[in-house]
Write a protein that holds these residues in place. Sequence first.
Motif, PDB file in Angstrom:
ATOM      1  N   UNK A  66       0.835  -1.202   0.000  1.00 45.21           N
ATOM      2  CA  UNK A  66       0.000   0.000   0.000  1.00 45.21           C
ATOM      3  C   UNK A  66       0.867   1.247   0.000  1.00 45.21           C
ATOM      4  N   UNK A  67       0.386   2.232  -0.729  1.00 40.27           N
ATOM      5  CA  UNK A  67       1.091   3.497  -0.790  1.00 40.27           C
ATOM      6  C   UNK A  67       0.359   4.457  -1.681  1.00 40.27           C
ATOM      7  N   UNK A  68       0.885   5.666  -1.801  1.00 42.89           N
ATOM      8  CA  UNK A  68       0.238   6.661  -2.652  1.00 42.89           C
ATOM      9  C   UNK A  68       0.385   6.284  -4.123  1.00 42.89           C
ATOM     10  N   UNK A  69      -0.504   6.817  -4.920  1.00 44.23           N
ATOM     11  CA  UNK A  69      -0.367   6.631  -6.364  1.00 44.23           C
ATOM     12  C   UNK A  69       0.813   7.498  -6.790  1.00 44.23           C
ATOM     13  N   UNK A  70       1.817   6.873  -7.334  1.00 43.00           N
ATOM     14  CA  UNK A  70       3.030   7.599  -7.679  1.00 43.00           C
ATOM     15  C   UNK A  70       3.426   7.336  -9.118  1.00 43.00           C
ATOM     16  N   UNK A  71       3.956   8.360  -9.740  1.00 40.15           N
ATOM     17  CA  UNK A  71       4.403   8.234 -11.123  1.00 40.15           C
ATOM     18  C   UNK A  71       5.837   8.746 -11.290  1.00 40.15           C
ATOM     19  N   UNK A  72       6.567   8.807 -10.186  1.00 40.72           N
ATOM     20  CA  UNK A  72       7.962   9.267 -10.256  1.00 40.72           C
ATOM     21  C   UNK A  72       8.812   8.207 -10.945  1.00 40.72           C
ATOM     22  N   UNK A  73       8.746   6.990 -10.441  1.00 34.72           N
ATOM     23  CA  UNK A  73       9.457   5.863 -11.041  1.00 34.72           C
ATOM     24  C   UNK A  73       8.451   4.941 -11.696  1.00 34.72           C
ATOM     25  N   UNK A  74       8.913   4.000 -12.484  1.00 34.72           N
ATOM     26  CA  UNK A  74       7.986   3.094 -13.169  1.00 34.72           C
ATOM     27  C   UNK A  74       7.286   2.166 -12.183  1.00 34.72           C
ATOM     28  N   UNK A  75       6.064   1.747 -12.506  1.00 36.41           N
ATOM     29  CA  UNK A  75       5.409   0.731 -11.674  1.00 36.41           C
ATOM     30  C   UNK A  75       6.220  -0.557 -11.770  1.00 36.41           C
ATOM     31  N   UNK A  76       6.302  -1.287 -10.672  1.00 38.00           N
ATOM     32  CA  UNK A  76       7.128  -2.498 -10.659  1.00 38.00           C
ATOM     33  C   UNK A  76       6.301  -3.763 -10.835  1.00 38.00           C
ATOM     34  N   UNK A  77       5.162  -3.633 -11.483  1.00 34.36           N
ATOM     35  CA  UNK A  77       4.329  -4.779 -11.817  1.00 34.36           C
ATOM     36  C   UNK A  77       5.090  -5.672 -12.796  1.00 34.36           C
ATOM     37  N   UNK A  78       4.905  -6.956 -12.675  1.00 34.30           N
ATOM     38  CA  UNK A  78       5.521  -7.933 -13.588  1.00 34.30           C
ATOM     39  C   UNK A  78       7.049  -7.855 -13.606  1.00 34.30           C
ATOM     40  N   UNK A  79       7.644  -7.534 -12.477  1.00 33.78           N
ATOM     41  CA  UNK A  79       9.106  -7.410 -12.409  1.00 33.78           C
ATOM     42  C   UNK A  79       9.799  -8.707 -12.840  1.00 33.78           C
ATOM     43  N   UNK A  80       9.198  -9.839 -12.508  1.00 30.84           N
ATOM     44  CA  UNK A  80       9.810 -11.125 -12.858  1.00 30.84           C
ATOM     45  C   UNK A  80       9.805 -11.394 -14.355  1.00 30.84           C
ATOM     46  N   UNK A  81       9.002 -10.657 -15.100  1.00 28.14           N
ATOM     47  CA  UNK A  81       8.909 -10.891 -16.541  1.00 28.14           C
ATOM     48  C   UNK A  81       9.734  -9.911 -17.357  1.00 28.14           C
ATOM     49  N   UNK A  82      10.342  -8.937 -16.705  1.00 26.12           N
ATOM     50  CA  UNK A  82      11.108  -7.921 -17.426  1.00 26.12           C
ATOM     51  C   UNK A  82      12.464  -8.461 -17.855  1.00 26.12           C
ATOM     52  N   UNK A  83      12.926  -7.984 -18.963  1.00 24.05           N
ATOM     53  CA  UNK A  83      14.226  -8.417 -19.480  1.00 24.05           C
ATOM     54  C   UNK A  83      15.372  -7.657 -18.814  1.00 24.05           C
ATOM     55  N   UNK A  84      15.121  -6.419 -18.388  1.00 21.26           N
ATOM     56  CA  UNK A  84      16.192  -5.587 -17.827  1.00 21.26           C
ATOM     57  C   UNK A  84      15.782  -4.921 -16.525  1.00 21.26           C
ATOM     58  N   UNK A  85      16.763  -4.676 -15.689  1.00 23.36           N
ATOM     59  CA  UNK A  85      16.594  -3.915 -14.454  1.00 23.36           C
ATOM     60  C   UNK A  85      17.107  -2.504 -14.730  1.00 23.36           C
ATOM     61  N   UNK A  86      16.271  -1.522 -14.458  1.00 26.86           N
ATOM     62  CA  UNK A  86      16.679  -0.138 -14.675  1.00 26.86           C
ATOM     63  C   UNK A  86      17.018   0.173 -16.123  1.00 26.86           C
TER      64      UNK A  86
END
Length: 133
Positions: A66-86
């Motif tokens: 839980x936290x505020x709706x934020x758009x500073x950094x990317x949402x970290x949804x589906x992190x396990x499916x991403x090809x790259x970190x950062x």
Amino acid sequence: MPSPIARRAAMLLGMIVLLLLTGCGEKRPPLSPRGQASQLGADVMRGRQLIADYGCVACHTIEGVKGPVSRVGPPLKDMALRAYVGGVLPNTPENLVRWLLDPPAVDPRTAMPDMGMSVADAKDIAAYLLTLH
């Protein structure tokens, strides 16, 4: 003597074979670490709590925290499916920990600060993030 069409066809076939052969050789690691979080020997639920404690949700929307709706950094949804970190490191459990420990050391242009987290904390947070798929 073969016709110009036959020579072109043979050349094209040779190029295709060459391209296929370049794919052979050493086995490359997968682009995403799906199912590899256990390699870290970390506590996933502690990682979830640490995400809240470090205030990661001030910049990122993170599934299950839980936290505020934020758009500073990317949402970290589906992190396990991403090809790259950062956007710069292949997404492996070890590279995610490396990124969490000191993002500016990996990419000086990132807006993500060094949060001063311990290796244990980074492993736990990475383990949680790698469950998101």
